[in-house]
Design an enzyme around this catalytic site. Structure first.
Site, PDB file in Angstrom:
ATOM      1  N   LYS A  34      -4.706   3.424  -3.573  1.00  0.00           N
ATOM      2  CA  LYS A  34      -5.729   4.256  -2.969  1.00  0.00           C
ATOM      3  C   LYS A  34      -5.945   5.568  -3.724  1.00  0.00           C
ATOM      4  CE  LYS A  34      -4.486   6.736   0.315  1.00  0.00           C
ATOM      5  NZ  LYS A  34      -3.949   7.292   1.564  1.00  0.00           N
ATOM      6  N   THR A  35      -4.858   6.262  -3.977  1.00  0.00           N
ATOM      7  CA  THR A  35      -4.988   7.561  -4.633  1.00  0.00           C
ATOM      8  C   THR A  35      -5.539   7.393  -6.050  1.00  0.00           C
ATOM      9  OG1 THR A  35      -3.084   8.278  -3.364  1.00  0.00           O
ATOM     10  CG2 THR A  35      -3.799   9.718  -5.112  1.00  0.00           C
ATOM     11  N   ASP A 220      -9.910  11.149   2.841  1.00  0.00           N
ATOM     12  CA  ASP A 220      -8.712  10.313   2.729  1.00  0.00           C
ATOM     13  C   ASP A 220      -8.166  10.022   4.128  1.00  0.00           C
ATOM     14  OD1 ASP A 220      -6.621   8.982   1.531  1.00  0.00           O
ATOM     15  OD2 ASP A 220      -5.439  10.800   1.200  1.00  0.00           O
ATOM     16  N   GLU A 221      -7.469   8.927   4.300  1.00  0.00           N
ATOM     17  CA  GLU A 221      -6.870   8.571   5.601  1.00  0.00           C
ATOM     18  C   GLU A 221      -7.894   8.639   6.728  1.00  0.00           C
ATOM     19  OE1 GLU A 221      -3.887   7.481   5.547  1.00  0.00           O
ATOM     20  OE2 GLU A 221      -2.625   8.628   4.170  1.00  0.00           O
ATOM     21  N   GLN A 251      -3.221   1.281   9.490  1.00  0.00           N
ATOM     22  CA  GLN A 251      -2.305   2.410   9.381  1.00  0.00           C
ATOM     23  C   GLN A 251      -2.734   3.580  10.262  1.00  0.00           C
ATOM     24  OE1 GLN A 251      -0.473   3.192   5.436  1.00  0.00           O
ATOM     25  NE2 GLN A 251      -1.948   1.711   4.668  1.00  0.00           N
ATOM     26  N   ARG A 600       6.490   0.808   3.543  1.00  0.00           N
ATOM     27  CA  ARG A 600       6.985   1.897   2.680  1.00  0.00           C
ATOM     28  C   ARG A 600       7.986   1.348   1.669  1.00  0.00           C
ATOM     29  NH1 ARG A 600       3.125   4.209   2.659  1.00  0.00           N
ATOM     30  NH2 ARG A 600       2.400   2.477   3.911  1.00  0.00           N
TER      31      ARG A 600
END
Length: 738
Positions: A34-35, A220-221, A251, A600
């Site tokens: 994503k980043t 973002d998010e 998420q 994670r």
DNA sequence: CTGCTGCGAATTTTT
DNA sequence: TTCGCAGCAG
């Protein structure tokens, strides 16, 4: 250059990077880069489309995420082209509000109130309204007010919707809360998000200015945005239509804070011309972890259709471990950490994640006693410590004299012999004259207090005035040293000379060091900027992945991070999933939280639980979490073979002969050898007796005043300096002193 | 006004 | 178990 930007990206990533105009939603599954897509997209905008960096606004939720994005963008586009605006919702909104404060009747020096400040305000209101704090519990009332603010409900709307007399009263308290904050020139976290909307609505010209300034918005998010945040980015992108949101509905874990998952799920209804891209290839985890995580989260009904996949190998199965109690669970984790370190895994690549902060204590205990280097993210925050908050309250009052919460906190700290009655009279007087508390300190003689008290109040007023004046004369650091020195905090703590007082001195010194560093890193740093930064700091912002330490933190804090080895602790019904209302929405959010936790892990995941857990000193019997059962059996491994889930088998777990028959089963009760260098205190076998002097790893020297039972199960009552503890012999690791 | 004591409540997650 | 606060004596 532009071909370079696209190189190394997979086809959906490339497509997402290139779709610059109009509304865009990028579904970015866990570990799907994503980043990377965000940074490449920004670079592409700048280099391919010649978009001015300063016209791009990228919004995140944490400072840490903002910092990382900013750095990666700068590395990629190079300096000298100007800066992309990157920040958290709260910091960007706050910046806008400082600039536009006057348009909504605020002063630009407004204070940011955290939850404890807010609760303080509620409490004071309850007092002046003479309401019972039993029936109207400050925490509960505050919570209800916050829930309303999250939904952007006004006090009058709340009153209209009220279903009971109690709700009506709470609406009244809410109204008073709002006017108190206004009078104090203060905003809470929700105001920070909603007041900019007020600015935009009241002043079309200001809105146009920002719409023009930020022509390209990236979020973002996105799955964690609430109504105010949605409106904020919607307003800004209304003209340009260039809004790009990145997120993953699976998420979404902040529903309790007002985050609205339908923002992302219904994106296409909201922006009918929008394009949607899905990043479903995971580059982080093993196939086992991805499949297991998919299996669990797909039990949710309300979610967008997508499936995470990976090309990486199967990897190790997910290991399920348990202990008899939370300490046993901690020791199971400890041994696994030890094994993994022997496999060559760095401690910094391991994390223990849990549902509630309260769980950290037992885990921390085990780590500390066995000399495992660890760091805890969150919990009692540095800036939440009493001595620090007291000092910051001085800073706050000096910056914003209208801040009566700060004033009341410190008017008698350190003691100035200004007691409760006097303070009450001051507050009443200010209220009756409709004046700010601070301003009446200047004309103290009007109130008719006795002259001794008058003098003391005046001294306090002069003290604050002095440092208001001095702030422009001295460097931030020297100014802070002067004020702290004159307050005499350090001296009085030194005089106390208890471990507690000494740690307070350390904390104050740490605060000074932080100020010094802040000043060195920021040219023309001001106290106001520093306070702003401190107010908007989150737990995760302090996380340091360089340290050679195991990380302990909540699942929420772990969002966005990754580790080779991940432990999900407290996998028990009632704890995770945490029981409360038990609605399906809550259950789905718990499941998403589990999904976040599991993904994670890059290589190995452990799920651990305790058969019994102490809560408020009482034992609680737990059954393993339903989430373990939702993982297909083929992905799981139970090295502690004997009937998982039965309480009875647990008794055997602590018997010392276990490990002879089954080497992989550990006896957590016995820990004769240190796994990580020397433990702080070596245990010594032997019977304990009343009157014995013993040494404990944390509490230091103590005296046994009571023993019940015998052997390793014996319960000991030990008096340490400053505290008395009840300990179980086998876990306490006491050294008998002769 | 201060400081001590004893009682009751608290634990979800956070910008 | 720990924390915070109300209530009281000095």
């Amino acid at each position: 250059m532009t071909s370079q930007i696209l190189a190394g990206l997979n086809p959906p990533q490339q497509a997402a990077v290139q779709a610059i105009d109009g509304p865009v939603l990028i579904f970015a599954g866990a570990g799907s880069g994503k980043t990377r897509v965000l940074t490449h997209r920004i670079a592409y905008m700048i280099h391919k489309h010649n978009i001015l960096p300063s016209s791009i606004l990228a919004v995140t939720f944490t400072n840490k995420a903002a910092g990382e994005l900013r750095q990666r963008v700068n590395n990629m586009v190079g300096q000298g082209v100007g800066y992309v605006n990157v920040g958290t919702f709260h910091s960007i909104c706050s910046r806008i509000l400082r600039a536009e404060a006057s348009s909504i009747g605020y002063n630009q020096n407004f204070t940011i109130y955290d939850d404890s400040d807010g609760q303080r305000v509620v409490k004071d209101i309850l007092n002046t309204m003479q309401l019972s704090t039993d029936y109207y519990k400050p925490a509960g009332v505050f919570y209800q007010i916050k829930a309303a603010k999250n939904k952007m409900q006004t006090p009058s709307e709340m009153a209209e919707l009220a279903m009971s007399a109690r709700d009506e009263k709470i609406a009244e308290i809410y109204l008073s809360y709002e006017s108190t904050l206004k009078a104090n020139n203060a905003m809470d976290f929700d105001d920070l998000l909603s007041k900019p909307l007020e600015v935009f609505e009241n002043n079309p010209a200001i809105l146009r200015f920002y719409q023009n300034k930020f022509k390209y918005i990236l979020v973002d998010e996105y799955q964690d945005t609430n109504l105010a945040q949605f409106k904020f980015v919607e307003y800004l992108s209304k003209e340009s239509k260039n809004i790009c949101v990145v997120g993953d509905d699976d998420q979404s874990i902040y529903g309790w804070r007002g985050a609205d998952i339908s923002n992302i799920i219904d994106f296409q209804q909201i922006f009918p011309t929008g394009q949607v891209f899905k990043l479903e290839q995971n580059y982080r985890s093993t196939e086992t972890i991805i499949k297991a995580a998919n299996a669990v989260v797909s039990k949710n009904v309300y979610r967008a259709d997508k499936v995470l996949w990976t090309e990486s190998g199967k990897g190790a199965p997910i290991t399920v471990l348990h202990g008899e109690t939370e300490t046993g669970e901690g020791q199971a984790i400890l041994h696994a950490i030890h094994d993994q370190r022997n496999n060559g895994i760095e401690l910094s690549s391991m994390a223990v994640l849990y549902r509630t902060n309260a769980q950290s204590r037992a885990l921390e205990d085990v780590m500390r006693r066995n000399a495992v280097p660890y760091q805890i993210v969150g919990g009692t925050k540095f800036y939440d410590r009493k001595e620090i908050k007291d000092i910051l309250a001085y800073f706050r009052l000096i910056l914003n004299p209208a801040d009566s919460v700060a004033l009341l906190r410190i008017i008698n700290v350190p003691s100035r012999k200004i007691g409760k009655t006097t303070v009450e009279r001051l507050v009443k007087f200010a209220l009756s004259k409709d004046k700010q508390l601070y301003s009446i300190l200047n004309n103290i003689d009007e109130i008719g207090l006795n002259s001794g008290v008058e003098k003391r109040i005046n001294d306090f007023y002069q003290f604050i005035q002095k440092y208001i004046d001095l702030i422009s004369e001295l460097s931030l650091y020297h100014w802070a040293i002067a004020i702290i020195d004159e307050l005499g905090f350090i001296e009085s703590f030194r005089a106390e000379d208890t471990p507690d007082a000494i740690s307070r001195i350390d904390n104050i010194n740490e605060l000074l060091a932080a100020l010094d560093e802040y000043e060195k890193n920021n040219e023309n740093a001001t106290l106001a900027q520093y306070m702003e930064e401190v107010s908007l700091l989150s737990d995760i912002d302090q996380f340091n992945d360089e340290a050679h330490k195991v990380t302990l933190m909540t699942l929420h804090a772990a969002k966005g991070l990754e580790f080779d080895i991940v432990f999900l602790a407290g996998m028990e019904q009632g704890l995770f999933p945490l029981e409360r209302g038990d609605s399906t929405e809550d259950m789905e959010e718990e499941r998403r939280l589990f999904y976040v936790g599991l993904t994670r892990a890059k290589r190995v995941a452990y799920l651990t639980y305790a058969m019994r857990r102490t809560r408020f000193g009482e034992f609680m019997i737990n059954t393993p979490s339903i989430f373990i059962g939702e993982i297909p059996f083929e992905y799981l491994n139970f090295p502690q073979k004997e009937k998982v889930g039965s309480n009875r088998s647990e008794k055997k777990m602590s018997s010392t002969k276990r490990h002879k028959t089954k080497p992989q089963v550990r006896t957590f009760a016995k820990k004769s050898k240190s796994l990580f260098g020397e433990p702080e205190v070596k245990p010594k076998s032997g019977e304990y007796e009343i009157g014995q002097e013993v040494m404990h790893a944390f509490f230091g020297k103590g005296t046994i005043i009571n023993v019940s039972g015998g052997g390793p199960e014996a319960r000991l009552t030990v008096v340490f300096t400053g505290s008395t503890k009840k300990l179980v012999a086998k876990f306490a690791n006491l050294k008998i002193l002769d």
